[in-house]
Design an enzyme around this catalytic site. Structure first.
Site, mmCIF file in Angstrom:
data_model
loop_
_atom_site.group_PDB
_atom_site.id
_atom_site.type_symbol
_atom_site.label_atom_id
_atom_site.label_comp_id
_atom_site.label_asym_id
_atom_site.label_seq_id
_atom_site.Cartn_x
_atom_site.Cartn_y
_atom_site.Cartn_z
ATOM 1 N N HIS A 75 -133.987 -0.641 -7.486
ATOM 2 C CA HIS A 75 -134.337 0.721 -7.078
ATOM 3 C C HIS A 75 -133.100 1.605 -7.098
ATOM 4 O O HIS A 75 -132.100 1.338 -6.449
ATOM 5 C CB HIS A 75 -134.937 0.701 -5.678
ATOM 6 C CG HIS A 75 -135.321 2.048 -5.185
ATOM 7 N ND1 HIS A 75 -136.393 2.728 -5.669
ATOM 8 C CD2 HIS A 75 -134.754 2.851 -4.262
ATOM 9 C CE1 HIS A 75 -136.495 3.892 -5.062
ATOM 10 N NE2 HIS A 75 -135.515 3.991 -4.198
ATOM 11 N N ARG A 171 -124.218 21.494 35.147
ATOM 12 C CA ARG A 171 -125.383 22.094 34.481
ATOM 13 C C ARG A 171 -125.653 23.487 35.038
ATOM 14 O O ARG A 171 -126.120 24.374 34.324
ATOM 15 C CB ARG A 171 -126.626 21.201 34.614
ATOM 16 C CG ARG A 171 -127.127 21.034 36.036
ATOM 17 C CD ARG A 171 -128.509 20.394 36.096
ATOM 18 N NE ARG A 171 -128.925 20.147 37.476
ATOM 19 C CZ ARG A 171 -130.153 19.844 37.842
ATOM 20 N NH1 ARG A 171 -131.114 19.753 36.939
ATOM 21 N NH2 ARG A 171 -130.447 19.623 39.104
ATOM 22 N N GLU A 227 -137.332 15.539 20.690
ATOM 23 C CA GLU A 227 -135.876 15.689 20.630
ATOM 24 C C GLU A 227 -135.342 15.685 19.202
ATOM 25 O O GLU A 227 -134.468 16.483 18.852
ATOM 26 C CB GLU A 227 -135.198 14.583 21.444
ATOM 27 C CG GLU A 227 -135.385 14.709 22.949
ATOM 28 C CD GLU A 227 -136.692 14.116 23.449
ATOM 29 O OE1 GLU A 227 -137.480 13.612 22.612
ATOM 30 O OE2 GLU A 227 -136.945 14.162 24.672
ATOM 31 N N ASP A 284 -133.439 8.040 39.475
ATOM 32 C CA ASP A 284 -134.091 8.088 38.161
ATOM 33 C C ASP A 284 -134.000 6.741 37.447
ATOM 34 O O ASP A 284 -134.790 6.457 36.546
ATOM 35 C CB ASP A 284 -133.460 9.177 37.282
ATOM 36 C CG ASP A 284 -133.980 10.555 37.653
ATOM 37 O OD1 ASP A 284 -134.800 10.635 38.584
ATOM 38 O OD2 ASP A 284 -133.574 11.533 37.017
ATOM 39 N N HIS A 288 -132.943 6.298 32.593
ATOM 40 C CA HIS A 288 -132.462 7.665 32.419
ATOM 41 C C HIS A 288 -130.941 7.774 32.539
ATOM 42 O O HIS A 288 -130.396 8.863 32.397
ATOM 43 C CB HIS A 288 -133.103 8.591 33.462
ATOM 44 C CG HIS A 288 -134.516 8.975 33.132
ATOM 45 N ND1 HIS A 288 -135.480 8.058 32.807
ATOM 46 C CD2 HIS A 288 -135.118 10.190 33.077
ATOM 47 C CE1 HIS A 288 -136.625 8.688 32.578
ATOM 48 N NE2 HIS A 288 -136.430 9.983 32.733
ATOM 49 N N ARG A 335 -125.859 16.430 36.795
ATOM 50 C CA ARG A 335 -126.913 16.946 37.670
ATOM 51 C C ARG A 335 -126.358 17.166 39.076
ATOM 52 O O ARG A 335 -126.739 18.111 39.766
ATOM 53 C CB ARG A 335 -128.096 15.974 37.742
ATOM 54 C CG ARG A 335 -129.241 16.504 38.591
ATOM 55 C CD ARG A 335 -130.392 15.538 38.718
ATOM 56 N NE ARG A 335 -130.098 14.430 39.620
ATOM 57 C CZ ARG A 335 -131.012 13.556 40.063
ATOM 58 N NH1 ARG A 335 -132.258 13.668 39.643
ATOM 59 N NH2 ARG A 335 -130.683 12.586 40.866
#
Length: 482
Positions: A75, A171, A227, A284, A288, A335
């Protein structure tokens, strides 16, 4: 057909129906050799101006050599010398000629594409000159957009962040800086993969507005939970010379990696914003909590990674990012709240532009040990610094938001930050330690994560994984041999 065999061995999706469902104009050509049918399909494409067109052409895979049966080997291989001679013979060309451009080809291109292109460029320049006379301000903006230049005053009225022991999450400061910059830069736009309120990427100033499928106006883009598609869209916007950003949780960068790698390959200044950057997420849990992502993006060629340690470093990081023209940036944010350092006592945050800088130094200017960190762990080094100072140990704290920017500095600056004579070094980062050995050296120690995270309150996680000032102090004593 796939490389391993017929596509129906592993694939049953009706691709045409999927694209119809996505709103595309879909047409099919049953025979790749039917030029009339192909012509009609192309004309359909040319007449369809309100949506993209997919032309599905049925054909057969051709292999380079009739003697090769294994498609995985053949290929994409060239025809080979024997087959090339046969092709040339079929066209009536000299069979032994190399890199032959037949007579008339150059003239054909010059009088065809070349002539049309020159005429189109001349007409466009004339049209743009006329536009400039009627709309000088907008014409200036268009020219700046096309050259990845920023408007005059792009960095005016940016927020300042006074010293604050409680501080704010990076953030949060990112959202404030982003809004101020977008207000100054009309072509800065972007959004989040369904996490805008959590990523703090909503543009909230008057006139920012929202961009919808049926309303092409606002600058807040709603990408939805996709995403990879978001990363690809931001690359497309960046290629068109707009300054575009995306946002999501840092752990979800795994879904975006192909698009981010393409941005680095294409040398397009896409802006990738990530929040929730460490085990600091607490409850979390490990699904996460990013561990290996920082090391992975630092390993990516031409990707500028920035993990600021307080609000003023965030401000300086954005200044760096907006001036990039040929490299994408990955901005990694917390965070949890971080203290805002008192810049009247400590090194100026403008050191971010150099990737790493001395935040605070030994009182005598001659440190026994160097502490280094990025992001939220800078405060941990500062706390350890105070404990060491009380015990008579001279330490230097280096904030290191961007390895890539630091490596671009000259040898003299790098030596001034990390003198080769000081081999006692400790790095602290709530992530994989891969790569830190470059800076801590063979006699230093890297404090980091050697497992996935866990689900528990942040204070419990810091204790469980050893991210405490006393642990940093213990590591310093170890490298000092005390």
């Amino acid at each position: 057909m796939t490389l391993d065999g017929p596509a129906d061995w592993s694939f049953s999706e009706d691709v045409m129906t999927r694209f119809v469902g996505l709103g595309w104009n879909v047409t099919r050509v049953a025979d790749a050799n039917d030029l009339d049918m192909l012509g009609r399909a192309y004309n359909t494409f040319l007449k369809t101006t309100d949506r993209p067109t997919l032309i599905v052409v049925d054909s057969h895979i051709g292999y380079g050599s009739p003697n090769k049966q294994d498609s995985s080997d053949s290929h994409g291989e060239p025809l080979g010398e024997a087959e090339v001679k046969l092709v040339k013979k079929n066209y009536g060309w000299p069979e032994d000629a190399k890199f032959l451009v037949p007579e008339g080809v150059y003239d054909h291109f010059k009088n065809g594409i070349g002539k049309r292109g020159a005429e189109a460029r001349t007409a466009w320049n004339a049209k743009f000159d006329e536009y400039r006379k009627q709309n000088p301000q907008l014409a200036d903006q268009l020219q700046r957009i096309q050259n990845f230049q920023l408007p005059d005053g792009w960095d005016k009225d940016l927020p300042s962040f006074p010293a604050d022991a409680k501080g704010m999450a990076t953030r949060e400061s990112s959202g404030k800086v982003l809004n101020a910059l977008a207000k100054n830069i009309p072509w800065l736009l972007g959004g989040s993969a369904d996490l805008a309120h959590s990523n703090k990427t909503n543009l909230t100033f008057e006139g920012a507005g929202d961009f919808y499928a049926n309303e092409y106006r606002g600058r807040n883009l709603h990408f939805g939970v996709r995403e990879h598609g978001m990363g690809a869209a931001v690359n497309g916007l960046s290629v068109s010379r707009l300054r575009a950003y995306s946002a999501t949780f840092f752990n979800f960068s795994d879904y975006m990696r192909p698009a981010m790698r393409l941005a680095a390959l294409m040398e397009t200044p896409s802006i990738f914003i990530f929040t929730h950057d460490s085990i600091g997420l607490g409850e979390d849990g490990p699904t996460h909590q990013p561990i290996e992502q920082l090391a992975a993006f630092r390993a990516m060629p031409n990707m500028i990674v920035l993990r600021p340690g307080d609000a003023n470093e965030v401000l300086e990081a954005y200044k760096v990012i907006l001036q990039l023209r040929h490299s994408p940036a990955t901005l990694v944010l917390t965070r949890q709240a971080l203290p805002t350092f008192d810049r009247t006592k400590f090194g100026p945050a403008s050191g971010v532009a150099k990737g790493a800088y001395i935040l605070t130094d030994a009182a005598n200017g001659k440190p026994d040990v160097i502490l280094m960190a990025s992001g939220s762990e800078v405060q941990l080094c500062m706390a350890a610094y105070e404990k060491l100072k009380a015990e008579g140990v001279n330490a230097r704290v280096v904030s290191m938001p961007s390895w890539e920017l630091f490596e671009k500095q000259d040898a003299a600056y790098r030596e001034s930050v990390f003198p080769s004579s000081i081999t006692a070094r400790v790095s602290v980062e709530m992530a994989a330690t891969t790569g830190w050995e470059r800076y801590v050296g063979p006699k230093g120690k890297a404090i980091g994560m050697h497992s996935f995270g866990a689900s528990a309150p942040l204070k419990d996680l810091l204790k469980k994984f050893g991210f405490l000032p006393e642990n940093v102090v213990a590591a310093v004593k170890e490298v000092l041999g005390k």
